[in-house]
Design a protein around this motif. Structure first.
Motif, PDB file in Angstrom:
ATOM      1  N   ALA A 265      43.736  38.071  56.670  1.00  0.00           N
ATOM      2  CA  ALA A 265      43.611  39.250  57.637  1.00  0.00           C
ATOM      3  C   ALA A 265      44.167  38.951  59.047  1.00  0.00           C
ATOM      4  O   ALA A 265      44.910  39.429  59.681  1.00  0.00           O
ATOM      5  N   LEU A 266      43.488  37.838  59.560  1.00  0.00           N
ATOM      6  CA  LEU A 266      43.608  37.208  60.889  1.00  0.00           C
ATOM      7  C   LEU A 266      44.967  36.924  61.044  1.00  0.00           C
ATOM      8  O   LEU A 266      45.496  36.929  62.106  1.00  0.00           O
ATOM      9  N   LEU A 267      45.688  36.458  59.994  1.00  0.00           N
ATOM     10  CA  LEU A 267      47.086  36.140  60.204  1.00  0.00           C
ATOM     11  C   LEU A 267      47.871  37.327  60.243  1.00  0.00           C
ATOM     12  O   LEU A 267      48.985  37.460  60.999  1.00  0.00           O
ATOM     13  N   TYR A 268      47.707  38.465  59.580  1.00  0.00           N
ATOM     14  CA  TYR A 268      48.277  39.759  60.184  1.00  0.00           C
ATOM     15  C   TYR A 268      47.820  40.437  61.218  1.00  0.00           C
ATOM     16  O   TYR A 268      48.440  41.023  61.934  1.00  0.00           O
ATOM     17  N   LEU A 276      50.441  43.296  63.193  1.00  0.00           N
ATOM     18  CA  LEU A 276      50.122  44.585  62.859  1.00  0.00           C
ATOM     19  C   LEU A 276      48.652  44.695  63.684  1.00  0.00           C
ATOM     20  O   LEU A 276      48.024  43.826  64.139  1.00  0.00           O
ATOM     21  N   SER A 277      48.298  45.992  63.850  1.00  0.00           N
ATOM     22  CA  SER A 277      47.211  46.366  64.560  1.00  0.00           C
ATOM     23  C   SER A 277      46.010  46.130  63.965  1.00  0.00           C
ATOM     24  O   SER A 277      44.926  45.553  64.398  1.00  0.00           O
ATOM     25  N   GLY A 319      40.399  39.985  65.759  1.00  0.00           N
ATOM     26  CA  GLY A 319      41.285  40.764  65.238  1.00  0.00           C
ATOM     27  C   GLY A 319      40.704  42.194  65.057  1.00  0.00           C
ATOM     28  O   GLY A 319      39.363  42.242  65.234  1.00  0.00           O
ATOM     29  N   TRP A 320      41.276  43.196  64.627  1.00  0.00           N
ATOM     30  CA  TRP A 320      40.730  44.424  64.537  1.00  0.00           C
ATOM     31  C   TRP A 320      40.296  44.802  63.355  1.00  0.00           C
ATOM     32  O   TRP A 320      41.330  44.701  62.363  1.00  0.00           O
ATOM     33  N   ASN A 321      38.975  45.365  63.168  1.00  0.00           N
ATOM     34  CA  ASN A 321      38.688  46.001  61.675  1.00  0.00           C
ATOM     35  C   ASN A 321      39.275  47.528  61.284  1.00  0.00           C
ATOM     36  O   ASN A 321      39.252  48.327  62.243  1.00  0.00           O
ATOM     37  N   MET A 357      29.307  53.518  62.570  1.00  0.00           N
ATOM     38  CA  MET A 357      28.403  52.618  63.359  1.00  0.00           C
ATOM     39  C   MET A 357      28.921  51.029  63.217  1.00  0.00           C
ATOM     40  O   MET A 357      28.193  50.390  63.863  1.00  0.00           O
ATOM     41  N   GLN A 358      29.699  50.741  62.319  1.00  0.00           N
ATOM     42  CA  GLN A 358      30.181  49.479  62.309  1.00  0.00           C
ATOM     43  C   GLN A 358      31.452  49.221  63.348  1.00  0.00           C
ATOM     44  O   GLN A 358      31.969  50.268  63.776  1.00  0.00           O
ATOM     45  N   GLN A 359      32.032  48.012  63.449  1.00  0.00           N
ATOM     46  CA  GLN A 359      33.119  47.580  64.631  1.00  0.00           C
ATOM     47  C   GLN A 359      34.219  47.910  63.806  1.00  0.00           C
ATOM     48  O   GLN A 359      34.678  47.173  62.739  1.00  0.00           O
ATOM     49  N   GLY A 360      35.396  48.729  64.315  1.00  0.00           N
ATOM     50  CA  GLY A 360      36.627  48.861  64.039  1.00  0.00           C
ATOM     51  C   GLY A 360      36.994  50.242  64.010  1.00  0.00           C
ATOM     52  O   GLY A 360      36.326  51.092  64.859  1.00  0.00           O
ATOM     53  N   THR A 361      38.017  50.946  63.711  1.00  0.00           N
ATOM     54  CA  THR A 361      38.630  52.061  63.570  1.00  0.00           C
ATOM     55  C   THR A 361      38.277  52.644  62.353  1.00  0.00           C
ATOM     56  O   THR A 361      38.688  52.257  61.191  1.00  0.00           O
TER      57      THR A 361
END
Length: 559
Positions: A265-268, A276-277, A319-321, A357-361
């Motif tokens: 995922a970190l590669l994306y 990607l976002s 990176g973003w979740n 309540m978790q971190q991400g969108t």
């Protein structure tokens, strides 16, 4: 961490066919969506993601596209779309489109040309191969059961289709294919859309040579995901896409990427990667026993903790979740992870808290915000999904499996659970249509519907509203560091979020028992505020030690 609008947004997925029918033909449409925009604004949504609305023969409900630059006739016209986009923007919301670029419909003009002759200029827009030893080029298994190859008599070769045989895979090795895709993306971005959700985007690069998949059980077809997921050139293609298209607009992108690890995922989505976002990972929704998706094996809370915590920790600051439990391909979360009968309301609220309540969108799928449940059709004929019917043919008709057991599994896991019409009110067909709906409405719509939920201050709807407002008012909900606590507790999933010197405590009871929560000694506080809960809580009850009720959730700010 850099503040960006899509990190702070809440996304709502609309499955247009099932959302709202404006003209009475039983199929949801764009004018139906326009009519319900104020509802989404009231909920607090920032971004609407539309599942595909492009022209399509509908073999896979719009994920088989025959014209990328026109609207499916059942959904309306391009003028309707332009009005929808304008109305979304008028309400200070954004609109994200589905990008289906791994495959097209076999009725797309490119494919019609491609299959017409081996010399046609469009031949290598798709992946054609001769047979091997009198059968398919390799043993790859399609996502939708059976071979991933289809023989075409006209030219005597096979084409690759990782999904339905009416969804031939595009050949991304061909630069002209990539040019066509980038030009099409630019067409929509110039209209003013705000980004793309990219369907199976990590399948666009296949391993050279198309080798057979390992087949230890000597099955006719074997899973070849290692040869077509996260393939050798996928990052080259996405960086090219970013350079030529995405980087020129202020947009959000989310890639559907089954089979990714956090390292993948970190590669994306790595902040320095220009791809990607964020991506959708599948680990938490693919928790299953050795029999895989099509089984009734129970999921385990320990696995959920381990998977979610790994994604929270490994991506933090790098990176973003994305955060989701429901979408158009998954059964309803309250039926799967909660209790959709006795404790439907409580468990729907608990699951929402656990996720938001978790971190991400966070992504909300239509109906989730009122606690819609799985449907239990008692006849296979009532299901509409191509995946379900292929499975039935493969397992029951051809394989002789027990039809009653197979129906039970489909009732629990089938994609049509998410696709029954949105339940707006208690009128016939749940207010979705004045005609005959394309798929039957869940019979519980009389009890579970938007109109009833909006009238009830204690409903799942009003709870989602409050959760969304907390996110908008407190940056810790968006950017705070996640830390799992009580890792080995068999019933409680608890964690903290920390931003600078602020700490929030999130406690979720995933079962119908009454476990006792004990705050670890190393977490100290001198005062506390209860931010949200799904039961009435005594304000004098300390967050250090308390008994939880069935499916209870509480969020405290500690200071």
């Amino acid at each position: 961490m850099e503040r960006i609008w899509w990190k702070e947004a809440v996304v709502y997925q609309i499955y247009p066919r099932s959302f709202m029918d404006n003209n009475g033909d039983g199929i949801g449409d764009l004018r139906g969506i326009i009519a319900r925009l104020d509802y989404l604004k009231e909920l607090g949504i920032d971004v609407i993601w539309l599942s595909p609305i492009y022209e399509s023969p509908n073999d896979d409900n719009g994920y088989d596209i025959s014209n990328y630059r026109d609207i499916m006739k059942e959904f309306g016209t391009m003028e309707d779309f332009d009005e929808l986009l304008q109305e979304v923007h008028n309400r200070k919301m954004k609109l994200v489109m589905d990008l289906v670029a791994n495959h097209t419909s076999d009725e797309h003009p490119w494919f019609i040309e491609s299959r017409s002759s081996k010399e046609n200029p469009y031949r290598d827009y798709y992946i054609w191969r001769p047979g091997k030893d009198g059968r398919e080029p390799n043993n790859w298994l399609s996502f939708f059961s059976g071979s991933a190859w289809q023989y075409d008599e006209h030219t005597g070769e096979y084409y690759l289709h990782l999904f339905s045989r009416k969804q031939p895979d595009l050949n991304w090795e061909n630069p002209r294919v990539r040019d066509e895709i980038y030009e099409m993306m630019t067409f929509w971005l110039e209209k003013g859309i705000d980004g793309f959700r990219m369907d199976v985007i990590n399948a666009i690069s296949k391993v050279e040579g198309f080798p057979d998949a390992p087949n230890p059980e000597n099955q006719r077809y074997a899973w070849g995901g290692q040869y077509f997921l996260n393939g050798p050139k996928v990052h080259d293609y996405l960086r090219e896409m970013n350079d030529r298209v995405l980087s020129k607009y202020d947009i959000m992108t989310v890639g559907e990427t089954g089979g990714v690890t956090t390292k993948d995922a970190l590669l994306y989505v790595g902040e320095d990667r220009r791809e990607l976002s964020m991506v959708f990972q599948f680990e938490h929704v693919e928790m299953a026993g050795p029999a895989g998706k099509w089984s009734l094996d129970a999921w385990k809370l320990a696995d959920l903790k381990r998977i979610m915590s790994r994604w929270q920790n490994d991506l933090y600051g790098k990176g973003w979740n994305s955060l989701y439990l429901n979408n158009h391909d998954q059964p309803r979360a309250v039926s799967r992870f909660g209790n959709d009968s006795t404790y439907r309301v409580q468990s729907a609220k608990m699951l929402a808290t656990f996720l938001h309540m978790q971190q991400g969108t966070p992504y909300i799928y239509q109906g989730e915000e009122i606690g819609m449940t799985n449907v239990k059709f008692d006849r296979i004929e009532d299901y509409r999904d191509v995946e379900i019917h292929n499975l039935w043919e493969d397992r029951v008709v051809q394989g002789g499996a027990d039809p009653d057991l197979m129906l039970q599994i489909i009732q629990a896991k089938g994609r049509d659970n998410a696709r029954t019409p949105m339940q707006w009110d208690a009128s016939p067909h749940a207010g979705f249509t004045t005609g005959t709906p394309w798929i039957k409405v869940n019979p519980n719509y009389v009890e579970i519907n938007v109109e009833k939920a909006r009238r009830d201050p204690n409903s799942v709807f009003h709870y989602y509203q409050k959760l969304i407002q907390l996110r908008k008012q407190h940056l810790i909900v968006v950017y705070g560091k996640y830390e799992l606590i009580l890792e080995d507790h068999p019933q409680i999933y608890a964690f903290t979020r920390t931003l600078d010197r602020e700490v929030w405590l999130v406690v979720n009871n995933f079962y119908d028992g009454s476990p006792v929560f004990e705050l670890p000694q190393e977490i100290s506080y001198s005062a506390y505020d209860l931010m949200i809960a799904n039961y009435d809580v005594d304000p004098l009850e300390q967050p250090r030690h308390f008994s939880l009720r069935p499916y209870e959730t509480r969020v405290y700010r500690l200071h």
